[in-house]
Design an enzyme around this catalytic site. Sequence first.
Site, PDB file in Angstrom:
ATOM      1  N   LYS A  66     143.458  39.424  94.052  1.00 57.33           N
ATOM      2  CA  LYS A  66     142.776  40.641  93.580  1.00 57.33           C
ATOM      3  C   LYS A  66     143.788  41.617  92.985  1.00 57.33           C
ATOM      4  O   LYS A  66     143.513  42.268  91.981  1.00 57.33           O
ATOM      5  CB  LYS A  66     142.016  41.317  94.721  1.00 57.33           C
ATOM      6  CG  LYS A  66     140.688  40.644  95.062  1.00 57.33           C
ATOM      7  CD  LYS A  66     139.885  41.553  95.984  1.00 57.33           C
ATOM      8  CE  LYS A  66     138.609  40.904  96.471  1.00 57.33           C
ATOM      9  NZ  LYS A  66     137.899  41.719  97.447  1.00 57.33           N
ATOM     10  N   LYS A 120     135.329  29.871  92.697  1.00 55.03           N
ATOM     11  CA  LYS A 120     134.317  30.210  93.705  1.00 55.03           C
ATOM     12  C   LYS A 120     133.232  31.094  93.081  1.00 55.03           C
ATOM     13  O   LYS A 120     133.546  31.982  92.292  1.00 55.03           O
ATOM     14  CB  LYS A 120     135.023  30.974  94.835  1.00 55.03           C
ATOM     15  CG  LYS A 120     134.165  31.306  96.017  1.00 55.03           C
ATOM     16  CD  LYS A 120     134.845  32.354  96.895  1.00 55.03           C
ATOM     17  CE  LYS A 120     134.835  33.711  96.232  1.00 55.03           C
ATOM     18  NZ  LYS A 120     135.060  34.852  97.125  1.00 55.03           N
ATOM     19  N   LYS A 175     129.995  37.378  93.855  1.00 55.45           N
ATOM     20  CA  LYS A 175     128.956  38.364  93.519  1.00 55.45           C
ATOM     21  C   LYS A 175     129.478  39.441  92.587  1.00 55.45           C
ATOM     22  O   LYS A 175     128.717  40.098  91.896  1.00 55.45           O
ATOM     23  CB  LYS A 175     128.307  38.955  94.772  1.00 55.45           C
ATOM     24  CG  LYS A 175     129.173  39.855  95.629  1.00 55.45           C
ATOM     25  CD  LYS A 175     128.330  40.533  96.704  1.00 55.45           C
ATOM     26  CE  LYS A 175     128.684  40.123  98.124  1.00 55.45           C
ATOM     27  NZ  LYS A 175     130.064  40.370  98.539  1.00 55.45           N
TER      28      LYS A 175
HETATM   29  P1  TYM Z   1     131.890  38.798 101.061  1.00 59.88           P
HETATM   30  O1  TYM Z   1     131.025  40.000 100.923  1.00 59.88           O
HETATM   31  O2  TYM Z   1     132.783  38.455  99.930  1.00 59.88           O
HETATM   32  O3  TYM Z   1     131.010  37.544 101.376  1.00 59.88           O
HETATM   33  C1  TYM Z   1     130.049  37.519 102.428  1.00 59.88           C
HETATM   34  C2  TYM Z   1     130.014  36.122 103.029  1.00 59.88           C
HETATM   35  O4  TYM Z   1     129.657  35.169 102.033  1.00 59.88           O
HETATM   36  C3  TYM Z   1     130.635  34.125 101.989  1.00 59.88           C
HETATM   37  N1  TYM Z   1     130.772  33.660 100.618  1.00 59.88           N
HETATM   38  C4  TYM Z   1     130.639  32.398 100.221  1.00 59.88           C
HETATM   39  N2  TYM Z   1     130.357  31.277 100.909  1.00 59.88           N
HETATM   40  C5  TYM Z   1     130.275  30.127 100.204  1.00 59.88           C
HETATM   41  N3  TYM Z   1     130.473  30.050  98.853  1.00 59.88           N
HETATM   42  C6  TYM Z   1     130.759  31.150  98.143  1.00 59.88           C
HETATM   43  N4  TYM Z   1     130.952  31.075  96.835  1.00 59.88           N
HETATM   44  C7  TYM Z   1     130.859  32.396  98.829  1.00 59.88           C
HETATM   45  N5  TYM Z   1     131.114  33.667  98.425  1.00 59.88           N
HETATM   46  C8  TYM Z   1     131.081  34.421  99.534  1.00 59.88           C
HETATM   47  C9  TYM Z   1     131.915  34.784 102.486  1.00 59.88           C
HETATM   48  O5  TYM Z   1     132.852  33.842 102.948  1.00 59.88           O
HETATM   49  C10 TYM Z   1     131.383  35.680 103.581  1.00 59.88           C
HETATM   50  O6  TYM Z   1     131.200  34.961 104.784  1.00 59.88           O
HETATM   51  N6  TYM Z   1     135.682  40.513 103.876  1.00 59.88           N
HETATM   52  C11 TYM Z   1     134.331  39.959 103.929  1.00 59.88           C
HETATM   53  C12 TYM Z   1     133.340  40.849 104.631  1.00 59.88           C
HETATM   54  C13 TYM Z   1     133.700  41.267 106.020  1.00 59.88           C
HETATM   55  C14 TYM Z   1     133.620  40.459 107.175  1.00 59.88           C
HETATM   56  C15 TYM Z   1     133.976  41.322 108.261  1.00 59.88           C
HETATM   57  C16 TYM Z   1     133.299  39.129 107.417  1.00 59.88           C
HETATM   58  C17 TYM Z   1     134.090  42.512 106.399  1.00 59.88           C
HETATM   59  N7  TYM Z   1     134.256  42.544 107.757  1.00 59.88           N
HETATM   60  C18 TYM Z   1     134.027  40.845 109.556  1.00 59.88           C
HETATM   61  C19 TYM Z   1     133.342  38.664 108.716  1.00 59.88           C
HETATM   62  C20 TYM Z   1     133.710  39.517 109.776  1.00 59.88           C
HETATM   63  C21 TYM Z   1     133.836  39.736 102.505  1.00 59.88           C
HETATM   64  O7  TYM Z   1     134.327  40.348 101.590  1.00 59.88           O
HETATM   65  O8  TYM Z   1     132.755  38.908 102.407  1.00 59.88           O
END
Ligand code: TYM
Length: 337
Positions: free
Chosen positions: A114, A195, A198
């Site tokens: 990033k 990947k 969003k």
């Molecule tokens: P985020 O918002 O990017 O994504 C949310 C969840 O979706 C999963 N994910 C995917 N899984 C499969 N294929 C994909 N292309 C894909 N894109 C996203 C992510 O792995 C995630 O599980 N930092 C985290 C949010 C967070 C968090 C936490 C997670 C903040 N605090 C505490 C777990 C525990 C994030 O940016 O997820």
Amino acid sequence: MSAKRRVFSGIQPSGTLTLGNYLGAIKRWVEGQDAKENFICVVDLHAITVPQDPDALRANTRATAALLLAAGIDPARTTLFVQSHVRAHAEASWLLSCVAPLGWLERMTQYKAKAAAQESVLTALLTYPILQAGDILLYDAHEVPVGEDQKQHIELARDIAQRFNHLFGELLVVPEPKIAAAGARVMGLDDPAKKMSKSATARGHAVRLTDSDDEIRWAFKRAVTDSGREIVFSDEPEKAGVNNLLTIYQVTTGKDPDAVVADFASARGYGDLKTWVADAVIEAITPIRTRFHELMADPAELDRQVALGADHAREIAEAKLVAIKEAMGFGVPAALR
Ligand code: TYM
């Protein structure tokens, strides 16, 4: 501490949720609601680690909560809340940043990627995984169901918990990442080497949970595959597109890989593959989309449901924060208990 195992996970309101979010995370959160004690958090404080327009952040936070409810997160079985509604998250982040060495953060691959893509990097982008560790550790979560891309962050949360326990006594539960065997890394339809994200804006990259049937068919029809004809699961880089489509179908339908391959035995080529996968996705998403629009039509009721989750989360997180502060040597006055 509760008798059931605790589950915590989070999702950023940084754009409309995709099929990757759904298959890699949300669907599993929904399916796991009975067996465990669940906390699911819309992590708006994480979203501002890259610049956000305030109105867009407000709208995305509400829409993300609505999509989670529409996808089947049930407030009677899962504590669903917005991170900024529970102040303990920001405070835990500061305290834990005084436990985590800088080197641990500098080696995070998501930060490096990033940061490389931006001219000016905010400090919080580097310390972001500490906020994430605090999210998890405040709830004594044993399990963190996430997609593959979050594995390194959960491992960092483990390291921070272990270091804290070593320095200040056994207080924090060391959490485990739970990553699905299939669907943990859904790839972009326009580029199966990247990947699905969003925050990416290119048309045809992602399928979003609010997309119309036509948009979904359009994106799948243009999905990048290869010049062959074989519809098989494969680790070969040139089959990554077909593999991604089959994996999407597998996780969407809940079938095992043999049944998936059997379903495509009569396909006349990649055209059928794309159409049939699109059909399965549309079937799965339609009820979510319908419920989402119903929920968004009554914002006051939506806000009420989400606020209830924060009340419960706050009780747990604040008690843990007091314990963390006391262990670190802070006197906690009665007014803050
Ligand atoms: P985020 O918002 O990017 O994504 C949310 C969840 O979706 C999963 N994910 C995917 N899984 C499969 N294929 C994909 N292309 C894909 N894109 C996203 C992510 O792995 C995630 O599980 N930092 C985290 C949010 C967070 C968090 C936490 C997670 C903040 N605090 C505490 C777990 C525990 C994030 O940016 O997820």
